[in-house]
Design a protein around this motif. Structure first.
Motif, PDB file in Angstrom:
ATOM      1  N   ALA A  32      37.647  39.843  27.439  1.00  0.00           N
ATOM      2  CA  ALA A  32      37.283  38.876  26.405  1.00  0.00           C
ATOM      3  C   ALA A  32      38.349  38.812  25.312  1.00  0.00           C
ATOM      4  O   ALA A  32      38.685  37.722  24.822  1.00  0.00           O
ATOM      5  CB  ALA A  32      35.920  39.235  25.801  1.00  0.00           C
ATOM      6  N   ALA A  33      38.884  39.970  24.944  1.00  0.00           N
ATOM      7  CA  ALA A  33      39.928  40.010  23.913  1.00  0.00           C
ATOM      8  C   ALA A  33      41.190  39.296  24.393  1.00  0.00           C
ATOM      9  O   ALA A  33      41.792  38.509  23.653  1.00  0.00           O
ATOM     10  CB  ALA A  33      40.241  41.458  23.527  1.00  0.00           C
ATOM     11  N   VAL A  34      41.588  39.553  25.632  1.00  0.00           N
ATOM     12  CA  VAL A  34      42.781  38.892  26.185  1.00  0.00           C
ATOM     13  C   VAL A  34      42.563  37.386  26.226  1.00  0.00           C
ATOM     14  O   VAL A  34      43.440  36.613  25.810  1.00  0.00           O
ATOM     15  CB  VAL A  34      43.125  39.437  27.595  1.00  0.00           C
ATOM     16  CG1 VAL A  34      44.171  38.560  28.284  1.00  0.00           C
ATOM     17  CG2 VAL A  34      43.600  40.875  27.515  1.00  0.00           C
ATOM     18  N   GLU A  38      44.764  34.612  24.195  1.00  0.00           N
ATOM     19  CA  GLU A  38      45.423  33.488  24.861  1.00  0.00           C
ATOM     20  C   GLU A  38      44.982  32.154  24.252  1.00  0.00           C
ATOM     21  O   GLU A  38      45.810  31.273  23.999  1.00  0.00           O
ATOM     22  CB  GLU A  38      45.126  33.513  26.367  1.00  0.00           C
ATOM     23  CG  GLU A  38      45.785  34.667  27.083  1.00  0.00           C
ATOM     24  CD  GLU A  38      45.318  34.857  28.520  1.00  0.00           C
ATOM     25  OE1 GLU A  38      45.999  35.587  29.249  1.00  0.00           O
ATOM     26  OE2 GLU A  38      44.257  34.287  28.894  1.00  0.00           O
ATOM     27  N   LYS A  39      43.694  32.036  23.989  1.00  0.00           N
ATOM     28  CA  LYS A  39      43.146  30.799  23.406  1.00  0.00           C
ATOM     29  C   LYS A  39      43.734  30.534  22.017  1.00  0.00           C
ATOM     30  O   LYS A  39      44.040  29.402  21.665  1.00  0.00           O
ATOM     31  CB  LYS A  39      41.618  30.913  23.315  1.00  0.00           C
ATOM     32  CG  LYS A  39      40.938  29.717  22.723  1.00  0.00           C
ATOM     33  CD  LYS A  39      39.437  29.934  22.630  1.00  0.00           C
ATOM     34  CE  LYS A  39      38.800  28.838  21.801  1.00  0.00           C
ATOM     35  NZ  LYS A  39      37.425  29.192  21.444  1.00  0.00           N
ATOM     36  N   GLU A  40      43.905  31.591  21.233  1.00  0.00           N
ATOM     37  CA  GLU A  40      44.422  31.472  19.860  1.00  0.00           C
ATOM     38  C   GLU A  40      45.950  31.441  19.801  1.00  0.00           C
ATOM     39  O   GLU A  40      46.526  31.444  18.727  1.00  0.00           O
ATOM     40  CB  GLU A  40      43.895  32.629  19.002  1.00  0.00           C
ATOM     41  CG  GLU A  40      42.386  32.639  18.831  1.00  0.00           C
ATOM     42  CD  GLU A  40      41.870  31.421  18.084  1.00  0.00           C
ATOM     43  OE1 GLU A  40      42.553  30.975  17.127  1.00  0.00           O
ATOM     44  OE2 GLU A  40      40.803  30.907  18.470  1.00  0.00           O
ATOM     45  N   ASN A  41      46.591  31.454  20.976  1.00  0.00           N
ATOM     46  CA  ASN A  41      48.050  31.418  21.063  1.00  0.00           C
ATOM     47  C   ASN A  41      48.710  32.657  20.441  1.00  0.00           C
ATOM     48  O   ASN A  41      49.838  32.599  19.977  1.00  0.00           O
ATOM     49  CB  ASN A  41      48.612  30.130  20.449  1.00  0.00           C
ATOM     50  CG  ASN A  41      49.836  29.645  21.177  1.00  0.00           C
ATOM     51  OD1 ASN A  41      50.010  29.930  22.354  1.00  0.00           O
ATOM     52  ND2 ASN A  41      50.691  28.927  20.483  1.00  0.00           N
TER      53      ASN A  41
END
Length: 161
Positions: A32-34, A38-41
């Motif tokens: 979930a953290a990864v 990735e989503k937040e760039n």
């Protein structure tokens, strides 16, 4: 989870299982953290670090210092975006140097390729006022990895009386 980022930065091949063991977290928490990073760039990509000189001894890397004159109202971002579009360009950094503004790392098949790229493509950009090309002669360490072939001295030390 800063430690997660440090681990991935040093070895992006670590599995979620390995990361969870190293961090003392569940695989679900790590995954979930990864995904969020990735989503937040925060994590912007994954790369293999290749020693191209092992494949082609003429392969060449250069660090180019650019002095630029930004257009009124546009700043350095527009110039950097223009430079980033060239395939040869690996990295573009805005620097806090009194002698140059942008540091550009490029790769080519030879010293001549890079020299021609600088002369015909970079130096001719309207905003570029000067360039200084520094060729990388040998990479010792890059992104945490040792590039040297360590040669061990296997001679025996003999005591001769």
């Amino acid at each position: 989870m800063d430690q997660l980022l440090k681990l991935l930065e040093q070895n992006a091949k670590l599995t979620t299982d390995q990361l969870s063991s190293l961090l003392g977290k569940s695989e679900e928490e790590v995954a979930a953290a990864v995904k969020e990073y990735e989503k937040e760039n925060v994590i912007v990509g994954y790369n293999a670090l290749v020693n191209w000189e092992k494949i082609d001894p003429n392969d060449c890397t250069a660090v180019i210092e650019l002095k630029v004159q930004p257009k009124r109202g546009h700043g350095y971002d527009e110039i950097a975006a223009e430079i980033m579009r060239f395939d040869e360009v690996q990295t573009v950094w805005l620097m806090s140097s009194s002698s140059y503004d942008l540091s550009v790392i490029v790769r080519g098949h030879s010293f001549k390729d890079i020299s021609m790229f600088v002369a015909k493509r970079l130096a001719t950009l309207d905003s570029v006022t000067s360039t200084a090309t520094n060729f990388v002669l040998k990479r010792y360490k890059e992104h945490f990895f040792n590039f040297t072939d360590e040669v061990k001295d296997e001679r025996r030390h003999l005591n001769i009386d």
